[in-house]
Design a protein around this motif. Structure first.
Motif: not given
Length: 424
Positions: A136-138, A330-332, A345-348
């Motif tokens: 899951g991306q999110f 993921i951020l996109r 990593s993306a959460l950071a």
């Protein structure tokens, strides 16, 4: 002589180039549930980025409306015409894995690092029978949005972290104070979403906080005494009581009650953040899930990706999936839909979910064990349907015990009909 040699080599090179077949691109088709909107735009951009970076694989994106998406997946599965990649709502992974619609992801080298970086709730959501089937991306989460102005006027304490969560007594005292201060129906619970997955995702955490569940998670063989046991009955009798007391308007038609101040609290997920922030500004506060029983519980998990069993080149599909699970992608998509980034990593790098971000309580709930994924069983679709029907009737005033008994019988009959869903 030199000129003749050069001319010969040029001609030879041209002849060989003509004779050698051009390497064909591998076509990878991907289905996503996305109508018009920012999430669809994000997936189109992700597809363009992948195709620009890869010449040997061509990603073909197909966007389908959510309302008919699951039916289209089922029809394609029966015809053995599923796309290589598809997304699906979190709890469907177990049924899709059991019916062999999708394949395990553990053996693909590109996905090893992704698995290690995944949030624990998403790792649990994607795992069935000891194998990883989806990424899951999110992630998602429940909380209570509050109108600070109305809460302060009523003298209600506003919890600022998971450790400060309301108890059941405090929560009900807050509802009483808000009602007395003039708020028409203090608690919006999004009954306007209608009977469906929201009822299970949204309200089963209340049942779980009271100490019950939808099924026995040790064996996944029966719901008897769990979904209809004393704790579950107490939980939904309490919820029914909020409706009877006028704290909740079960007939609300849209999201306007909280925005217009008719409700001071909105029990919902992260996805309303942008609209609520635009309407309330600095008066918008995010309150963690209350501890209705021994501990608070929030829903978790969301739409995720898997590789279908019909895919002719799963290695190419895995390469696409690794691209989708990269931090930039993921951020996109999470900047478009407001969801919690699915990897550490993306959460950071997330602004809204960072330590000082307006959505950090959702992260706290995941990190501190408050988040609980929906039952990891192929029987989940039957569980969700039975629970949602029972809840709808209970909110309308039906006998709680009878409705939960009926739900338990439906669930257990489905499990029996499928011989206990043995792992194949």
């Amino acid at each position: 002589m030199k000129q003749k040699y050069s001319g010969f080599m040029a001609a030879l090179t041209a002849t060989l180039a003509t004779a050698m077949p051009v390497q064909a691109q591998t076509m990878v088709t991907m289905w996503v549930h996305a109508g018009p909107g920012p999430e669809a735009v994000a997936y189109s951009a992700a597809t363009d980025a992948f195709n620009a970076q890869n010449k040997d694989i061509k990603l073909d994106l197909v966007k389908l409306p959510e309302g008919s998406y699951s039916n289209q997946v089922s029809a394609a599965a029966l015809a053995r015409k599923l796309p290589c990649l598809l997304d699906f709502d979190g709890p469907n992974v177990y049924n899709y894995a059991w019916t062999k619609k999708i394949i395990p992801l553990d053996t693909f080298p590109e996905l090893v690092a992704v698995k290690a970086d995944l949030l624990p709730s998403l790792l649990r959501q994607g795992t069935y029978g000891g194998k990883l089937y989806s990424l899951g991306q999110f992630d998602s989460g429940l909380g209570i949005w509050g109108n600070k102005k109305l809460l302060e006027k009523a003298g209600v304490r506003i919890p600022g972290s998971v450790l400060e969560a309301w108890t059941l007594a405090e929560f009900e005292d807050a509802l009483k104070k808000l009602k007395s201060s003039g708020v028409a129906a203090p608690l919006d619970m999004k009954f306007n979403y209608g009977v469906g997955e929201w009822f299970t995702y949204g309200f089963s955490p209340i049942v779980q906080s009271f100490g019950a569940d939808l099924i026995d998670r040790k064996t996944f063989k029966s719901s008897k005494g769990v979904i209809n046991g004393d704790a579950a009955v107490k939980a939904l009798t309490t919820l029914q009581g909020w409706v009877k007391a006028g704290y909740v308007n079960p007939a609300t038609k849209d999201d306007g009650d909280f925005i217009k101040g008719k409700a001071a609290l909105s029990y919902v997920g992260h996805w309303t953040f942008k609209d609520y922030k635009k309407a309330l500004g600095d008066d918008l506060v995010l309150i963690p899930m209350p501890a209705f029983g021994a501990k608070p519980v929030t829903g978790a998990g969301s739409w995720n990706f898997g590789i279908s069993a019909d895919c002719k080149d799963p290695k190419a599909a895995a390469k696409v999936l690794a691209h989708l699970m990269s931090t930039p992608e993921i951020l996109r998509v999470t900047e478009a839909n407001g969801a919690m980034p699915g990897t550490n990593s993306a959460l950071a790098q997330s602004r809204d979910y960072g330590v000082k971000g307006g959505l950090n309580i959702y992260v706290q709930q995941v990190r501190q064990g408050v988040a609980l994924v929906r039952p990891e069983t192929p029987a989940y679709p039957a569980i969700s349907t039975a629970f949602a029907e029972a809840l709808n009737n209970i909110v309308a005033g039906a006998d709680v015990q009878k409705e939960l008994d009926r739900a338990s019988k439906k669930i257990d009959q489905n499990i029996e009909d499928n011989k206990g869903y043995p792992i194949k």
